[in-house]
Enzyme design. Structure first.
Site, PDB file in Angstrom:
ATOM      1  N   ALA A 227     142.263  41.059  18.752  1.00  0.00           N
ATOM      2  CA  ALA A 227     142.416  39.608  18.876  1.00  0.00           C
ATOM      3  C   ALA A 227     142.683  38.922  17.541  1.00  0.00           C
ATOM      4  CB  ALA A 227     141.169  39.015  19.542  1.00  0.00           C
TER       5      ALA A 227
ATOM      6  N   LYS B  40     140.837  53.497  28.695  1.00  0.00           N
ATOM      7  CA  LYS B  40     140.856  53.675  27.237  1.00  0.00           C
ATOM      8  C   LYS B  40     139.537  53.245  26.611  1.00  0.00           C
ATOM      9  CE  LYS B  40     141.321  49.199  25.925  1.00  0.00           C
ATOM     10  NZ  LYS B  40     140.778  48.446  24.766  1.00  0.00           N
TER      11      LYS B  40
ATOM     12  N   THR C  66     142.270  51.741  20.056  1.00  0.00           N
ATOM     13  CA  THR C  66     140.867  51.600  20.426  1.00  0.00           C
ATOM     14  C   THR C  66     140.033  52.791  20.007  1.00  0.00           C
ATOM     15  OG1 THR C  66     141.697  50.416  22.363  1.00  0.00           O
ATOM     16  CG2 THR C  66     139.376  50.911  22.340  1.00  0.00           C
TER      17      THR C  66
ATOM     18  N   ARG D 275     135.209  47.491  19.764  1.00  0.00           N
ATOM     19  CA  ARG D 275     133.806  47.388  20.202  1.00  0.00           C
ATOM     20  C   ARG D 275     133.341  48.695  20.839  1.00  0.00           C
ATOM     21  NH1 ARG D 275     136.201  42.623  22.124  1.00  0.00           N
ATOM     22  NH2 ARG D 275     136.249  43.483  24.228  1.00  0.00           N
TER      23      ARG D 275
ATOM     24  N   VAL E  58     131.077  42.115  24.439  1.00  0.00           N
ATOM     25  CA  VAL E  58     131.071  43.035  25.580  1.00  0.00           C
ATOM     26  C   VAL E  58     131.821  44.313  25.234  1.00  0.00           C
ATOM     27  CG1 VAL E  58     131.793  43.341  27.974  1.00  0.00           C
ATOM     28  CG2 VAL E  58     130.949  41.119  27.211  1.00  0.00           C
TER      29      VAL E  58
END
Length: 323
Positions: free
Chosen positions: A132, A183, A240, A247, A271
């Site tokens: 983001a 993923k 990722t 995260r 999250v």
């Protein structure tokens, strides 16, 4: 020519970033927040070093009119939020879902949820390898915009494409959604491998073999294995499973280092979708009789059935087979 209005439902990090992107191609962006900030605030909590463009208007009311609406909320809240949006939004306005995962209670993909909460409405999914903060700052990125109606996907991609976020249209929303969900689970697994000191070779092997099992499951549920080779599959897996800002990967790192899942989650305000997605995607695979050893191992490890060391042995002790 600029689009008159785009609604972005959800002001987390990804919703804020997409709103900033949309501000470059729309005269007005309506950014819905569950708890709106005070009037005049131009910096939001999830992206504190990003100043919102002037044509983004924050609101606590679900929009009634827009050319396009993007739903950018966690998958586990999608049913509730989309129901509220359907009650407010004018008929015929297309909705693009921008979350990744499966609903934990039903193992439904996001567009399958929308088929129940927003029946008859044109829908699509946006997914790809995007952090983001980079998108919000206008750094180069790409994503897939998929819809069952390929012409709809092409039209929406053309309207939302920017000089920094390049969108590719796809007619395989099932494969795109599955890849985006899986993923996150694989990222936890690669994080565990690195956190436990298993090395870069192990991570590369996990990512590569994950592509195979996600492709098998995609075909079993009506998608295309070839989609997993694209931005929403391999592209998102690479980002990722290797990026420090992920995260899910960072959660896996802590698990691999020996920390307890409950303690890790208690300290987080963001999250990690892979935690709730893992059992849901495993249930989906079992319902379709598809073998997904990596996903199963991560899901069972998260459930506390065994340790990272036992998970390693479980995967490596599998009999050799053809690639």
């Amino acid at each position: 020519m600029k689009s008159p209005s785009i609604a972005v439902i959800g002001a987390g990090a990804w919703g804020t970033a997409l709103a900033c992107c949309c501000a470059g191609v729309a005269a007005e962006v309506l950014l819905w927040m569950r708890t709106p900030v005070a009037e005049g605030v131009r910096i939001l909590p999830r992206l504190p070093d990003v100043t919102l463009p002037d044509n983004i208007h924050i609101t606590g009311a679900m929009p009634a009119n827009a050319d396009i609406a993007l739903i950018v909320v966690p998958t586990q809240t999608l049913r509730n939020v989309s129901t509220r949006l359907e009650a407010a939004l004018a008929t015929g306005i297309p909705v693009i879902v921008c979350c990744k995962g499966l609903e934990s209670k039903t193992s439904l993909l996001p567009l399958e949820i929308l088929a129940q909460t927003m029946p008859g409405r044109p829908t699509a999914v946006l997914s790809g390898p995007n952090f983001a903060i980079e998108v919000a700052h206008g750094l180069p990125a790409a994503a897939t915009l998929a819809a069952r109606d390929l012409e709809l996907a092409r039209t929406l991609a053309a309207k939302l494409n920017t000089t920094s976020l390049r969108l590719y249209a796809s007619g395989d929303p099932t494969g795109v959604q599955l890849a985006g969900a899986a993923k996150n689970v694989i990222a936890i697994g690669t994080g565990i491998a690195i956190g436990a000191g298993l090395g870069e070779n192990a991570r590369a092997a996990l990512i590569t073999r994950a592509v195979v099992e996600i492709g098998r499951l995609a075909e079993a549920i009506g998608g295309k294995a070839s989609t997993i080779a694209g931005l929403s599959g391999v592209g998102d897996l690479i980002l990722t499973c290797t990026g420090a800002s992920s995260r899910n990967y960072s959660l896996g790192l802590e698990l691999g280092a020996g920390r307890k899942l409950t303690n890790i989650l208690a300290e987080r305000s963001t999250v990690a979708e892979g935690v709730t997605t893992a059992p849901a995607i495993l249930a989906l695979a079992r319902n379709h009789n598809v073998d997904t050893p990596i996903i199963e191992t991560v899901a069972r490890l998260l459930a506390g059935e065994f340790s990272p060391a036992e998970a390693r042995n479980l995967l490596l002790d599998r009999p050799p087979t053809l690639e």
